[in-house]
Design a protein around this motif. Structure first.
Motif, PDB file in Angstrom:
ATOM      1  N   PRO A 150     159.093  34.699  45.164  1.00 13.61           N
ATOM      2  CA  PRO A 150     158.255  34.832  43.907  1.00 13.61           C
ATOM      3  C   PRO A 150     156.740  33.542  43.998  1.00 13.61           C
ATOM      4  O   PRO A 150     156.150  34.293  43.446  1.00 13.61           O
ATOM      5  N   LEU A 151     157.178  32.680  44.538  1.00 11.53           N
ATOM      6  CA  LEU A 151     156.000  31.963  45.268  1.00 11.53           C
ATOM      7  C   LEU A 151     155.360  33.150  45.662  1.00 11.53           C
ATOM      8  O   LEU A 151     153.750  32.600  45.488  1.00 11.53           O
ATOM      9  N   TYR A 152     155.336  33.468  46.450  1.00  8.06           N
ATOM     10  CA  TYR A 152     154.035  34.037  47.697  1.00  8.06           C
ATOM     11  C   TYR A 152     154.190  35.230  47.062  1.00  8.06           C
ATOM     12  O   TYR A 152     152.777  36.126  47.674  1.00  8.06           O
ATOM     13  N   ASN A 153     154.892  35.485  45.970  1.00  8.83           N
ATOM     14  CA  ASN A 153     153.781  37.605  45.453  1.00  8.83           C
ATOM     15  C   ASN A 153     153.378  37.168  44.821  1.00  8.83           C
ATOM     16  O   ASN A 153     153.067  36.348  44.033  1.00  8.83           O
ATOM     17  N   PRO A 154     151.600  38.264  44.915  1.00  6.16           N
ATOM     18  CA  PRO A 154     150.594  37.639  44.396  1.00  6.16           C
ATOM     19  C   PRO A 154     150.461  38.080  42.865  1.00  6.16           C
ATOM     20  O   PRO A 154     149.311  38.032  42.374  1.00  6.16           O
ATOM     21  N   ASN A 155     152.160  39.057  42.438  1.00 11.44           N
ATOM     22  CA  ASN A 155     150.983  39.913  41.298  1.00 11.44           C
ATOM     23  C   ASN A 155     151.884  38.625  40.398  1.00 11.44           C
ATOM     24  O   ASN A 155     152.472  39.136  38.926  1.00 11.44           O
ATOM     25  N   ARG A 156     150.885  37.773  39.996  1.00 10.34           N
ATOM     26  CA  ARG A 156     151.121  37.285  38.692  1.00 10.34           C
ATOM     27  C   ARG A 156     149.450  37.350  38.165  1.00 10.34           C
ATOM     28  O   ARG A 156     148.857  37.025  38.640  1.00 10.34           O
ATOM     29  N   HIS A 157     149.488  37.775  37.318  1.00 10.29           N
ATOM     30  CA  HIS A 157     148.544  38.480  36.610  1.00 10.29           C
ATOM     31  C   HIS A 157     147.876  37.380  35.650  1.00 10.29           C
ATOM     32  O   HIS A 157     148.603  37.414  34.073  1.00 10.29           O
ATOM     33  N   THR A 158     146.553  37.092  35.103  1.00  9.42           N
ATOM     34  CA  THR A 158     145.649  36.535  34.316  1.00  9.42           C
ATOM     35  C   THR A 158     145.822  37.720  32.745  1.00  9.42           C
ATOM     36  O   THR A 158     145.632  38.716  32.668  1.00  9.42           O
ATOM     37  N   TYR A 218     147.437  33.126  30.108  1.00  2.00           N
ATOM     38  CA  TYR A 218     148.818  32.878  30.669  1.00  2.00           C
ATOM     39  C   TYR A 218     148.415  33.600  31.987  1.00  2.00           C
ATOM     40  O   TYR A 218     147.443  34.934  31.919  1.00  2.00           O
ATOM     41  N   HIS A 219     149.365  33.405  32.806  1.00  2.00           N
ATOM     42  CA  HIS A 219     149.308  34.309  33.686  1.00  2.00           C
ATOM     43  C   HIS A 219     151.332  34.979  33.220  1.00  2.00           C
ATOM     44  O   HIS A 219     151.781  34.466  32.673  1.00  2.00           O
ATOM     45  N   ALA A 220     150.947  36.139  34.301  1.00  2.00           N
ATOM     46  CA  ALA A 220     153.031  37.003  34.085  1.00  2.00           C
ATOM     47  C   ALA A 220     152.880  37.986  34.830  1.00  2.00           C
ATOM     48  O   ALA A 220     152.012  38.568  35.484  1.00  2.00           O
ATOM     49  N   ARG A 221     153.930  38.473  35.242  1.00  2.00           N
ATOM     50  CA  ARG A 221     154.432  39.706  35.997  1.00  2.00           C
ATOM     51  C   ARG A 221     154.138  40.898  34.681  1.00  2.00           C
ATOM     52  O   ARG A 221     154.494  41.164  33.649  1.00  2.00           O
ATOM     53  N   THR A 222     154.520  42.141  36.078  1.00  2.00           N
ATOM     54  CA  THR A 222     154.805  43.345  34.854  1.00  2.00           C
ATOM     55  C   THR A 222     155.775  44.281  35.587  1.00  2.00           C
ATOM     56  O   THR A 222     156.064  45.557  35.319  1.00  2.00           O
ATOM     57  N   GLU A 223     156.817  43.032  36.569  1.00  2.00           N
ATOM     58  CA  GLU A 223     157.550  44.055  37.199  1.00  2.00           C
ATOM     59  C   GLU A 223     158.582  43.174  37.038  1.00  2.00           C
ATOM     60  O   GLU A 223     158.373  41.603  37.227  1.00  2.00           O
ATOM     61  N   THR A 224     160.126  43.786  37.252  1.00  2.00           N
ATOM     62  CA  THR A 224     161.407  42.517  36.935  1.00  2.00           C
ATOM     63  C   THR A 224     161.429  42.347  38.625  1.00  2.00           C
ATOM     64  O   THR A 224     162.283  41.008  38.636  1.00  2.00           O
ATOM     65  N   GLU A 225     161.134  43.877  39.446  1.00  2.00           N
ATOM     66  CA  GLU A 225     161.572  43.646  41.470  1.00  2.00           C
ATOM     67  C   GLU A 225     160.960  42.508  41.363  1.00  2.00           C
ATOM     68  O   GLU A 225     159.350  43.468  42.029  1.00  2.00           O
ATOM     69  N   ILE A 226     161.141  41.464  42.150  1.00  2.00           N
ATOM     70  CA  ILE A 226     159.920  40.538  42.899  1.00  2.00           C
ATOM     71  C   ILE A 226     160.437  40.752  43.935  1.00  2.00           C
ATOM     72  O   ILE A 226     161.322  40.850  45.400  1.00  2.00           O
ATOM     73  N   GLU A 227     159.053  41.156  45.445  1.00  2.00           N
ATOM     74  CA  GLU A 227     159.874  40.826  46.536  1.00  2.00           C
ATOM     75  C   GLU A 227     159.132  40.002  47.309  1.00  2.00           C
ATOM     76  O   GLU A 227     157.948  39.346  47.053  1.00  2.00           O
ATOM     77  N   GLU A 246     148.447  42.053  28.695  1.00  8.32           N
ATOM     78  CA  GLU A 246     148.488  43.055  29.486  1.00  8.32           C
ATOM     79  C   GLU A 246     147.305  42.917  30.861  1.00  8.32           C
ATOM     80  O   GLU A 246     146.665  42.098  30.855  1.00  8.32           O
ATOM     81  N   PRO A 247     146.907  42.996  31.852  1.00 10.90           N
ATOM     82  CA  PRO A 247     146.448  42.039  32.990  1.00 10.90           C
ATOM     83  C   PRO A 247     145.261  42.654  32.838  1.00 10.90           C
ATOM     84  O   PRO A 247     144.802  43.355  32.362  1.00 10.90           O
ATOM     85  N   TRP A 248     144.721  41.112  32.977  1.00  9.71           N
ATOM     86  CA  TRP A 248     143.044  40.937  32.320  1.00  9.71           C
ATOM     87  C   TRP A 248     142.128  40.781  34.222  1.00  9.71           C
ATOM     88  O   TRP A 248     141.700  41.323  34.018  1.00  9.71           O
ATOM     89  N   ILE A 249     143.062  40.346  34.501  1.00 12.92           N
ATOM     90  CA  ILE A 249     142.667  39.458  35.448  1.00 12.92           C
ATOM     91  C   ILE A 249     143.631  40.024  36.648  1.00 12.92           C
ATOM     92  O   ILE A 249     144.124  39.311  36.743  1.00 12.92           O
ATOM     93  N   LEU A 250     143.134  40.431  37.995  1.00 11.51           N
ATOM     94  CA  LEU A 250     144.753  40.754  38.913  1.00 11.51           C
ATOM     95  C   LEU A 250     145.277  39.343  39.103  1.00 11.51           C
ATOM     96  O   LEU A 250     144.574  39.109  40.167  1.00 11.51           O
ATOM     97  N   GLN A 251     146.253  39.511  39.860  1.00  8.26           N
ATOM     98  CA  GLN A 251     146.594  38.523  41.052  1.00  8.26           C
ATOM     99  C   GLN A 251     145.926  37.008  40.688  1.00  8.26           C
ATOM    100  O   GLN A 251     145.617  36.676  41.808  1.00  8.26           O
ATOM    101  N   ARG A 252     146.036  36.290  39.641  1.00  2.00           N
ATOM    102  CA  ARG A 252     145.208  34.988  39.705  1.00  2.00           C
ATOM    103  C   ARG A 252     145.879  34.588  38.900  1.00  2.00           C
ATOM    104  O   ARG A 252     146.553  34.609  37.328  1.00  2.00           O
ATOM    105  N   ALA A 253     146.515  33.762  39.319  1.00  2.00           N
ATOM    106  CA  ALA A 253     147.664  32.698  38.849  1.00  2.00           C
ATOM    107  C   ALA A 253     147.086  31.625  38.566  1.00  2.00           C
ATOM    108  O   ALA A 253     145.857  30.838  38.326  1.00  2.00           O
ATOM    109  N   ASP A 254     147.922  30.493  36.763  1.00  2.00           N
ATOM    110  CA  ASP A 254     147.586  29.463  36.705  1.00  2.00           C
ATOM    111  C   ASP A 254     146.260  29.578  36.143  1.00  2.00           C
ATOM    112  O   ASP A 254     145.311  28.603  36.322  1.00  2.00           O
ATOM    113  N   PRO A 255     146.174  30.372  34.923  1.00  3.75           N
ATOM    114  CA  PRO A 255     144.790  30.528  34.597  1.00  3.75           C
ATOM    115  C   PRO A 255     143.857  29.522  33.931  1.00  3.75           C
ATOM    116  O   PRO A 255     144.838  29.235  32.677  1.00  3.75           O
ATOM    117  N   TYR A 256     142.897  29.003  34.427  1.00  8.35           N
ATOM    118  CA  TYR A 256     142.191  28.360  33.207  1.00  8.35           C
ATOM    119  C   TYR A 256     140.593  28.831  32.599  1.00  8.35           C
ATOM    120  O   TYR A 256     140.150  28.647  33.697  1.00  8.35           O
TER     121      TYR A 256
END
Length: 318
Positions: free
Chosen positions: A292-300, A280-289, A11-21
């Motif tokens: 997708p590259l610039y939508n911020p809702n990829r969460h760690t 890892y990162h993932a989204r919690t919605e299927t409809e992306i505004e 589940e989202p651990w850190i919001l709007q942080r993609a490509d986490p390391y």
């Protein structure tokens, strides 16, 4: 006393942080970095516990240039201790040519990566007799050590007409120069790697049970994004493509019941109890505004890894 109860998985651990390391360093601290939605800087967090990363202060340790190289699309930073020093590997484009993405390196001048200072080492250098590497769209570099040798794995696009993102490996001469010519590890062979774009990217290394597992991400960055895996024996020649076996199907993909969509671009660490964890990162919605590259809702997110009877990792959102 176990600190495991402080962590929640898948589940989202850190919001709007993609490509986490995440790396647990020799100093006992956990360090975290990731792509930020603005793609304009590199940030670091530090905590004595993995759970503490979620609320740790975020430090900006480097900002993009105003123009020229490293001035656009600052993507997928990774923090590594290589040959005795801290380095950050990341990709960036140019304001004048935003898709001229290339791999770059920062070097820390102290033992404290938060305090810095950080020095730009420029674009990653290929081996002298390598006529191909880093000439085209290149990103998502990771590095790892095995039996005294350091290896660099990255994604690079090739092709005339439709561009295809492959993954390559080379041995490193220094933290910012390759020793050997690139070797192709994987190209998008299967339908699940070809949704939207033909993509293999985002490599991550897990050394376990006498094997070296390399996860990677495939397809476009929406709900089709998923994780594949290659495996090599720890005694194998890692620069020989035949040493690596590719899984026929993704090892992790969207899971509607778990509300995890487009999982990918992961790294590996251990939790506070020493158990292996995928970050890892993932989204919690299927409809992306929008794009997708610039939508911020990829969460760690975090995932505890289990192993099957053969010692291979099992990745599950539930």
């Amino acid at each position: 006393m176990s600190k495991e109860k402080e962590l929640k998985y898948n589940e989202p651990w850190i919001l709007q942080r993609a490509d986490p390391y995440v790396v647990k360093a020799d100093d006992g601290f956990y360090y975290f970095t990731a792509s930020v939605p603005e793609y304009d800087k590199i940030v670091l967090r530090r905590s004595e516990t993995l759970a503490g990363i979620a609320d740790a202060e975020e430090h900006t340790i480097w900002k993009k240039h105003d123009s020229g190289i490293m001035s656009k699309h600052i993507w997928a930073p990774e923090l590594h201790k290589v040959m005795g020093r801290w380095y950050i590997y990341f990709a960036g484009g140019e304001t004048q040519d935003i898709w001229k993405i290339r791999p770059y390196v920062l070097e820390c001048q102290s033992d404290d990566p938060i305090a810095g200072p950080w020095v730009e080492k420029g674009k990653m250098k290929c081996a002298e007799d390598d006529e191909f590497s880093f000439r085209a769209f290149s990103l998502d570099a990771t590095v790892f050590e095995h039996r005294g040798k350091w290896y660099y794995i990255w994604a690079e696009k090739v092709g005339v007409g439709k561009q295809i993102s492959n993954l390559y490996i080379a041995e490193m001469k220094s933290p910012y120069e390759l020793k050997t010519v690139q070797v192709l590890l994987t190209t998008p062979d299967y339908d699940w790697e070809r949704v939207g774009f033909w993509v293999n990217e985002g490599p991550g290394i897990l050394k376990k049970n006498g094997k070296i597992f390399m996860t990677y991400s495939a397809s476009e960055t929406g709900v089709a994004y998923c994780v594949g895996m290659l495996t090599a024996d720890e005694d194998a020649d890692l620069l020989d493509p035949k040493s690596w076996t590719k899984e026929r199907y993704p090892v992790l993909k969207s899971d509607a019941e778990a509300v995890v969509y487009g999982p990918g671009h992961n790294s590996f660490t251990v939790n506070d109890d020493g158990e292996d964890v995928m970050v890892y990162h993932a989204r919690t919605e299927t409809e992306i505004e929008g794009d997708p590259l610039y939508n911020p809702n990829r969460h760690t997110m975090l995932m505890k890894i289990r192993y099957d009877e053969k010692g291979y990792p099992i990745f599950s959102c539930r």
